[in-house]
Design a protein around this motif. Structure first.
Motif, mmCIF file in Angstrom:
data_model
loop_
_atom_site.group_PDB
_atom_site.id
_atom_site.type_symbol
_atom_site.label_atom_id
_atom_site.label_comp_id
_atom_site.label_asym_id
_atom_site.label_seq_id
_atom_site.Cartn_x
_atom_site.Cartn_y
_atom_site.Cartn_z
ATOM 1 N N GLU A 283 0.973 -1.213 0.001
ATOM 2 C CA GLU A 283 -0.029 -0.129 0.100
ATOM 3 C C GLU A 283 0.792 1.165 -0.024
ATOM 4 O O GLU A 283 0.249 2.324 -0.346
ATOM 5 N N ASN A 284 2.046 1.383 0.489
ATOM 6 C CA ASN A 284 3.009 2.291 0.292
ATOM 7 C C ASN A 284 4.412 2.023 -0.382
ATOM 8 O O ASN A 284 5.379 1.973 0.184
ATOM 9 N N PRO A 285 4.154 2.009 -1.753
ATOM 10 C CA PRO A 285 5.011 1.490 -2.580
ATOM 11 C C PRO A 285 6.520 2.391 -2.389
ATOM 12 O O PRO A 285 7.655 2.054 -2.712
ATOM 13 N N GLU A 286 6.200 3.636 -1.998
ATOM 14 C CA GLU A 286 7.634 4.792 -1.752
ATOM 15 C C GLU A 286 8.487 3.921 -0.664
ATOM 16 O O GLU A 286 9.438 4.491 -0.597
ATOM 17 N N ASN A 287 7.893 3.370 0.452
ATOM 18 C CA ASN A 287 8.776 2.859 1.272
ATOM 19 C C ASN A 287 8.549 1.505 1.616
ATOM 20 O O ASN A 287 8.467 0.772 2.370
ATOM 21 N N PHE A 288 8.482 0.828 0.343
ATOM 22 C CA PHE A 288 8.114 -0.701 0.214
ATOM 23 C C PHE A 288 9.352 -1.696 0.957
ATOM 24 O O PHE A 288 8.892 -2.476 1.708
ATOM 25 N N LEU A 289 10.447 -1.344 0.751
ATOM 26 C CA LEU A 289 11.577 -1.997 1.417
ATOM 27 C C LEU A 289 11.562 -1.934 2.702
ATOM 28 O O LEU A 289 11.864 -3.078 3.506
ATOM 29 N N THR A 290 11.297 -0.916 3.281
ATOM 30 C CA THR A 290 11.289 -0.655 4.798
ATOM 31 C C THR A 290 10.106 -1.415 5.383
ATOM 32 O O THR A 290 10.283 -2.198 6.375
ATOM 33 N N HIS A 291 8.847 -1.232 4.657
ATOM 34 C CA HIS A 291 7.641 -2.016 5.449
ATOM 35 C C HIS A 291 7.694 -3.393 5.323
ATOM 36 O O HIS A 291 7.319 -4.157 6.260
ATOM 37 N N PHE A 292 8.270 -3.747 4.131
ATOM 38 C CA PHE A 292 8.371 -5.225 3.750
ATOM 39 C C PHE A 292 9.363 -5.873 4.846
ATOM 40 O O PHE A 292 9.237 -6.915 5.308
ATOM 41 N N SER A 293 10.574 -5.146 5.074
ATOM 42 C CA SER A 293 11.270 -5.739 5.912
ATOM 43 C C SER A 293 10.786 -6.051 7.275
ATOM 44 O O SER A 293 11.158 -6.983 8.030
ATOM 45 N N GLU A 294 10.121 -4.622 7.788
ATOM 46 C CA GLU A 294 9.664 -4.872 9.125
ATOM 47 C C GLU A 294 8.526 -5.953 9.334
ATOM 48 O O GLU A 294 8.525 -6.737 10.163
ATOM 49 N N SER A 295 7.619 -6.023 8.355
ATOM 50 C CA SER A 295 6.869 -7.389 8.412
ATOM 51 C C SER A 295 7.483 -8.897 8.411
ATOM 52 O O SER A 295 6.978 -9.840 8.984
ATOM 53 N N TYR A 296 8.481 -8.771 7.569
ATOM 54 C CA TYR A 296 9.195 -9.821 7.511
ATOM 55 C C TYR A 296 9.848 -10.284 8.890
ATOM 56 O O TYR A 296 9.745 -11.383 9.238
#
Length: 159
Positions: free
Chosen positions: A40-53
Motif C-alpha cells: 500500500e506504500n510503494p514509496e517505502n516498500f522495502l522498509t515496510h516489507f522488511s519490518e513485516s518479514y
C-alpha cells in the motif's frame, strides 16, 4: 485454548489441544504479520516489507517454541492459516525443515488461493496446512468462492 500476541497485543495465533481417537492433537490457527503496508506504500516498500518479514520471523520462532515445548506430550501438530509467506521465501524453507505441507503430499488441483477477487484469479500461495508428528495426509484442495480475500483450503488427515 491459548493465544500468542503480536507487538500490538493482538492475537496472531490460537492454539487448541484436542483428544481424538486416543491421540493428542495440537492445532495452531494463525495469521502472521501482513506485508500489506509495503504494497500500500510503494514509496517505502522495502522498509515496510522488511519490518513485516522480521515480525513474521519472530512470530514463527515463538510458534516453534510452543510446539517444541509440547512435543513430548502431543502426537500430532497442525499449523494452519495465513502465513503471509510464499513458497519462495526463506521462512517457508525454514518451516519445511520441521513441517510437512499437506498439499505437497496429498493435494489436488490449483494451489494458489490469494487474492480471491472479481478482478483477478488467485496468484499466490500464502495459506497452508502444515503437519508434524504421527500423522498422514489424505487430501488437500483449494475451495472455490467465499467472501474472504483468500480462498479456503480444505484438508483431511489420518491419525
Amino acid at each position: 485454548t491459548s493465544y500468542l500476541y503480536n507487538s500490538n497485543k493482538l492475537p496472531y495465533a490460537q492454539i487448541v489441544e484436542i483428544n481424538a481417537y486416543g491421540k493428542r492433537l495440537q492445532v495452531i490457527n494463525t495469521h502472521l504479520a501482513s506485508p500489506a503496508a509495503a504494497v500500500e506504500n510503494p514509496e517505502n516498500f522495502l522498509t515496510h516489507f522488511s519490518e513485516s518479514y522480521k515480525e513474521r520471523t519472530n512470530q514463527l520462532e515463538r510458534l516453534e517454541e510452543v510446539v517444541e515445548s509440547s512435543r513430548s506430550r502431543i502426537d500430532v501438530h497442525i499449523l494452519t492459516g495465513d502465513l503471509n509467506t510464499t513458497r519462495y521465501e526463506p521462512l517457508y524453507r525454514q518451516l519445511k525443515s520441521k513441517w510437512v505441507d499437506l498439499f505437497d503430499i496429498s493435494g489436488r488441483g490449483r494451489r494458489a488461493n490469494f487474492p480471491n477477487s472479481a478482478n483477478t484469479g488467485p496468484l499466490l500461495i500464502i495459506d497452508y496446512i502444515l503437519i508434524a508428528g504421527k500423522v498422514g495426509g489424505i487430501s488437500a484442495r483449494v475451495l472455490d468462492g467465499g467472501s474472504s480475500d483468500h480462498l479456503a483450503i480444505e484438508g483431511k488427515i489420518r491419525i
